[in-house]
Scaffold this motif. Structure first.
Motif: not given
Length: 516
Positions: A214-219
């Motif tokens: 996914s484009a956003r970093m893992e949280r």
């Protein structure tokens, strides 16, 4: 003293440049897994290269050092500003590489944290840093963790090279308001800070998409179950849109595409100072050496930033709302807070005898934790009417006593996200409660075994319709109890390091010429 001293040994340089780097914050896990490779030196573990921490919370397992403490800037809060009379020196790229490798072989360190003053200009300084990093990764085959703080104003090509060579990249905000930055760091501007930050975000996203992520970093996976989380896609779109409307900006870009960032704007905060409304162009940095393969790692541990606490008179409202916007718009992995230590005598700064706001820094980290792991939003933690955190108790307790209408919570039936808002109940204990109540009734002894801190939680929960003790649900009473409970912790935080001294490599026997 503005001239660089050339007649220094490597150990003498190290003493100066390691001590000068202690005000940069880097207490975090690496955030990247990389196994050892044949012919390469070292590895990196995402669960944390930081095996020990100093009493003030700063990491001591990285070689935290400056490339140089010579600086042409005159930031009022900085020890290394050009107007200060301090010994100046600089590492040669190969000299720094030798230090990192030799210390790594001796198991003194597990990675490198590299920052720098500005020698000549940002371009020249970043060239030196890139040369050292490239040599470390290629000639010395160093495969360990590297965290680099870039120099605002450096060319995109050099920032791109740092992203390919380092695991984590930082662009320091320093101060959360443009007014404060202009007053205390006249050589810096929001544009030179936010532009590279936005380009790093877009480049990280393009590389993640190229490998199927996914484009956003893992949280933390906890955020999947928290409807109020700032990382929830619906909340993210809503928050950014609301902020842009308040700032008079146009609507957000299409969220179905890789997020692009809007131009930075300013709006008024509770204390009358302009607060950052972040954004950027979404421009991707040029590929290293013309390589267009986006599948190669680029800053795999993401980017972070640092803000100074207590230097500019800004409120916690400004700091926390800025941090939330940075997390949402720039997808930062961490925002660090650094309590300002009065080291310079300047009318624009707190006086030299001013107490270091360590407890305030501690509360800001707790508030940051609520943003990232507990589903809180900035406007729930601090408000325009109460712009500063209550230092007598932690932010979660403070929120609970301000919302007693939502308590007590029945642990047998309360949803997971509401359990997380109870003081004394964390993500693990909340998950244990949800699992355990499927198979039977809960009691207070059982919850204690699950990790619930009942001395805090019992004011806010019932179990089977009954409270642990018969106590009044009144704000003044609970605040008094919570304040008494936190008094010892608050004293320890405030006095944890009276000399503000960070552990150095010389504490473990590196004396004279024995370092190499």
């Amino acid at each position: 003293m503005s001239e660089i001293i050339k007649e220094l040994t490597t150990n003498e340089k190290l003493k100066i440049l390691a001590d000068a780097a202690k005000y940069d914050v880097a207490c975090t896990s690496s955030g990247v897994d990389r196994k050892g490779e044949k012919g390469a030196l070292g590895n990196s573990v995402s669960c944390g290269i930081c095996h020990s921490f100093a009493a003030d919370g700063r990491c001591i397992s990285l070689l935290k050092v400056l490339m140089t403490n010579h600086c042409v800037y005159d930031c009022k809060y900085c020890l290394n500003r050009k107007s200060n009379d301090v010994p100046r020196t600089a590492f040669a790229p190969e000299e720094l590489c030798d230090l990192v490798v030799e210390f790594y072989k001796r198991n003194y360190i597990e990675g490198l944290f590299l920052s720098s003053g500005v020698m000549k200009n940002p371009t020249y300084t970043m060239q030196l840093m890139c040369e050292a990093l490239y040599m470390l990764r290629t000639k010395y085959r160093f495969n360990g963790y590297i965290h680099v703080k870039t120099i605002p104003g450096a060319p995109d090509e050099l920032i791109s090279m740092v992203g390919y060579l380092a695991d984590r990249v930082s662009v320091n905000m320093e101060l959360p308001t443009e007014e404060g930055l202009e007053r205390l760091a006249p050589n810096k501007s929001f544009k030179t800070i936010l532009d590279p930050m936005g380009k790093l975000t877009s480049t990280i996203q393009s590389h993640r998409l190229a490998v199927g992520k996914s484009a956003r970093m893992e949280r933390s996976s906890i955020n999947r179950y928290l409807t109020g989380s700032i990382f929830n896609e619906k909340n993210l779109e809503k928050d950014l849109l609301a902020s842009d409307v308040a700032a008079g900006q146009v609507e957000l870009p299409d969220t179905d595409k890789a997020p692009s960032l809007q131009a930075s704007t300013l709006r008024e905060s509770a204390d009358g100072i302009s607060i950052l409304t972040v954004g950027g162009t979404g421009t991707v940095l040029p590929s290293m050496f013309g390589d267009t393969d986006r599948r190669r790692p680029f800053a795999p541990a993401g980017q972070s930033t640092q803000m100074i606490v207590g230097a500019d008179g800004g409120s916690d409202y400004t700091l926390i709302h800025t941090a939330q916007r940075l997390y949402q718009s720039y997808d930062l992995k961490r925002v660090f807070y650094s309590a300002y230590i009065p080291i310079n005598d300047d009318s624009a700064l707190p006086s030299l005898g001013t107490e270091v706001p360590l407890l305030r820094e501690h509360r800001l980290y707790q508030a940051d934790w609520l943003l990232r792991y507990y589903g809180f939003r900035a406007d729930e933690i601090v408000t325009a009417d109460e712009p500063n955190l209550d230092q007598r108790m932690d932010p979660k307790c403070n929120w609970a006593v301000r919302h007693l209408d939502q308590f007590p919570v029945e642990v047998q039936t309360a949803p997971y996200d509401l359990l997380l808002r109870v003081p004394g109940i964390g993500p693990k204990s909340a998950a244990r409660i949800v699992r355990a109540r499927r198979y039977g009734s809960l009691d207070f002894d059982g919850m204690k075994k699950m990790g619930v801190v009942l001395k805090r939680a019992h004011y806010f929960i019932t179990c089977g319709g009954r409270m642990m003790y018969r106590i009044p649900i009144e704000r003044d009473y609970i605040v008094g109890e919570m304040t008494d409970m936190s008094r010892r912790e608050n004293w320890q935080v405030t006095h944890q390091n009276e000399q503000y001294r960070q552990m150095t490599l010389f504490d473990i026997g590196l004396q004279g010429g024995s370092a190499l």
